[in-house]
Design a protein around this motif. Structure first.
Motif, PDB file in Angstrom:
ATOM      1  N   MET A  20       1.108  -0.510  -0.229  1.00 21.48           N
ATOM      2  CA  MET A  20      -0.010   0.361   0.174  1.00 21.48           C
ATOM      3  C   MET A  20       0.682   1.049   0.033  1.00 21.48           C
ATOM      4  SD  MET A  20      -2.877  -1.817  -0.562  1.00 21.48           S
ATOM      5  CE  MET A  20      -3.437  -0.388  -0.399  1.00 21.48           C
ATOM      6  N   VAL A  21       0.593   2.000  -1.036  1.00 22.01           N
ATOM      7  CA  VAL A  21       1.153   3.627  -0.848  1.00 22.01           C
ATOM      8  C   VAL A  21       0.734   4.513  -1.151  1.00 22.01           C
ATOM      9  CG1 VAL A  21       2.491   4.297  -3.206  1.00 22.01           C
ATOM     10  CG2 VAL A  21       3.491   2.451  -2.402  1.00 22.01           C
ATOM     11  N   GLY A  22       0.840   5.674   0.369  1.00 20.93           N
ATOM     12  CA  GLY A  22       0.330   6.716  -0.248  1.00 20.93           C
ATOM     13  C   GLY A  22       0.656   7.274   1.659  1.00 20.93           C
ATOM     14  N   SER A  26      -4.935   8.832   2.959  1.00 19.86           N
ATOM     15  CA  SER A  26      -5.106   8.713   1.615  1.00 19.86           C
ATOM     16  C   SER A  26      -6.705   7.519   0.972  1.00 19.86           C
ATOM     17  CB  SER A  26      -3.821   8.693   0.884  1.00 19.86           C
ATOM     18  OG  SER A  26      -3.556   6.816   1.511  1.00 19.86           O
ATOM     19  N   GLY A  27      -6.299   6.705   1.947  1.00 18.81           N
ATOM     20  CA  GLY A  27      -7.471   5.516   2.291  1.00 18.81           C
ATOM     21  C   GLY A  27      -6.946   3.971   1.579  1.00 18.81           C
ATOM     22  N   GLU A 132      -7.327  17.538   0.040  1.00 15.02           N
ATOM     23  CA  GLU A 132      -8.481  16.227   0.161  1.00 15.02           C
ATOM     24  C   GLU A 132      -7.824  14.775   1.443  1.00 15.02           C
ATOM     25  OE1 GLU A 132     -11.887  12.960   0.086  1.00 15.02           O
ATOM     26  OE2 GLU A 132     -11.263  15.188  -0.633  1.00 15.02           O
ATOM     27  N   LEU A 133      -7.007  15.457   1.410  1.00 16.42           N
ATOM     28  CA  LEU A 133      -5.850  14.899   2.995  1.00 16.42           C
ATOM     29  C   LEU A 133      -6.158  15.679   3.841  1.00 16.42           C
ATOM     30  CD1 LEU A 133      -2.507  14.232   1.200  1.00 16.42           C
ATOM     31  CD2 LEU A 133      -4.630  11.780   1.286  1.00 16.42           C
ATOM     32  N   GLN A 138      -9.055  16.061   9.205  1.00 21.84           N
ATOM     33  CA  GLN A 138     -10.020  16.861  10.348  1.00 21.84           C
ATOM     34  C   GLN A 138     -10.442  16.162  10.371  1.00 21.84           C
ATOM     35  OE1 GLN A 138     -11.774  20.406   8.747  1.00 21.84           O
ATOM     36  NE2 GLN A 138      -9.557  21.450   8.612  1.00 21.84           N
ATOM     37  N   THR A 139     -11.410  15.075   9.907  1.00 21.31           N
ATOM     38  CA  THR A 139     -11.906  14.214  10.394  1.00 21.31           C
ATOM     39  C   THR A 139     -11.597  12.346  11.041  1.00 21.31           C
ATOM     40  OG1 THR A 139     -13.673  14.367   8.670  1.00 21.31           O
ATOM     41  CG2 THR A 139     -14.289  12.237   9.271  1.00 21.31           C
ATOM     42  N   ARG A 140     -10.207  12.527  10.771  1.00 25.81           N
ATOM     43  CA  ARG A 140      -9.634  10.957  11.706  1.00 25.81           C
ATOM     44  C   ARG A 140      -9.446  11.756  13.005  1.00 25.81           C
ATOM     45  NH1 ARG A 140      -4.648   8.264   9.335  1.00 25.81           N
ATOM     46  NH2 ARG A 140      -3.597   7.902  10.793  1.00 25.81           N
ATOM     47  N   ASN A 141      -8.656  13.016  12.709  1.00 25.89           N
ATOM     48  CA  ASN A 141      -8.674  13.768  14.102  1.00 25.89           C
ATOM     49  C   ASN A 141      -9.742  13.675  14.862  1.00 25.89           C
ATOM     50  OD1 ASN A 141      -5.635  13.346  13.350  1.00 25.89           O
ATOM     51  ND2 ASN A 141      -5.688  15.154  13.379  1.00 25.89           N
TER      52      ASN A 141
END
Length: 172
Positions: A20-22, A26-27, A132-133, A138-141
């Motif tokens: 997985m790269v990102g 990034s999902g 987008e990141l 913000q949502t993740r935190n």
């Protein structure tokens, strides 16, 4: 009396190392979970192991010392995960390394390791815009889960600057 010999032709299955790269947000882990089900693969996500072993040791107002300690722990977790991944690949089971691999040298190293084990290699690159990141961050935190780290926005912006997207050649 004639005797017939039937040889059983066995299909040789070769395990695949899925990398997985990102960047964070990034999902990668979401896609890794989907691939885990699709390929009946072993998914290895360092943040999940790190948090379980050491707790939430990353966030705002970190000193150089606490960040270095976090990084050393994370490197140890990834090293242990690779040892497990190598054994599982030899047993012909696909492995998903949800490591991020932000620079080409890391991706080249895992490609070489897979080849050495006789495994196939595939990069799954999630290319997400900076805007987008930051929105996803913000949502993740706000969610504060037990499987992801709180990441300061300034850190993500720093990481965006050092990230080397895979070339078309790498994705073949």
């Amino acid at each position: 009396m004639k005797s017939y010999v039937f040889e059983r032709l066995e299909m040789v299955q070769i395990a695949t190392l899925h990398l997985m790269v990102g960047l964070p947000c990034s999902g990668k882990t979401t896609l890794a979970r989907e691939l885990e089900r699709k390929y009946s693969a072993l998914r290895l996500t360092p943040d999940e192991w790190h948090i379980r072993l050491f707790g939430q040791d990353y966030g705002e107002n970190m000193t150089e010392s606490t960040e270095a300690k976090h990084d050393a722990r994370h490197d140890t977790v990834e090293s242990l995960m690779w040892d497990l991944a190598a054994r599982v690949l030899v047993l012909n089971v696909d492995v998903i390394l949800d490591f991020g691999c932000w620079v080409r040298s890391q991706r080249d190293e895992f490609r070489a390791r897979a080849k050495e084990l006789g495994a196939e290699f595939k990069i799954h690159f999630l290319d997400v815009s900076e805007a987008e990141l930051l929105e996803r961050l913000q949502t993740r935190n706000k969610q504060k889960t037990d499987t992801t780290f709180y990441i300061p926005e300034a850190k993500l912006k720093e990481w965006i600057q050092i990230f080397e997207p895979p070339t078309a050649e790498e994705l073949k």
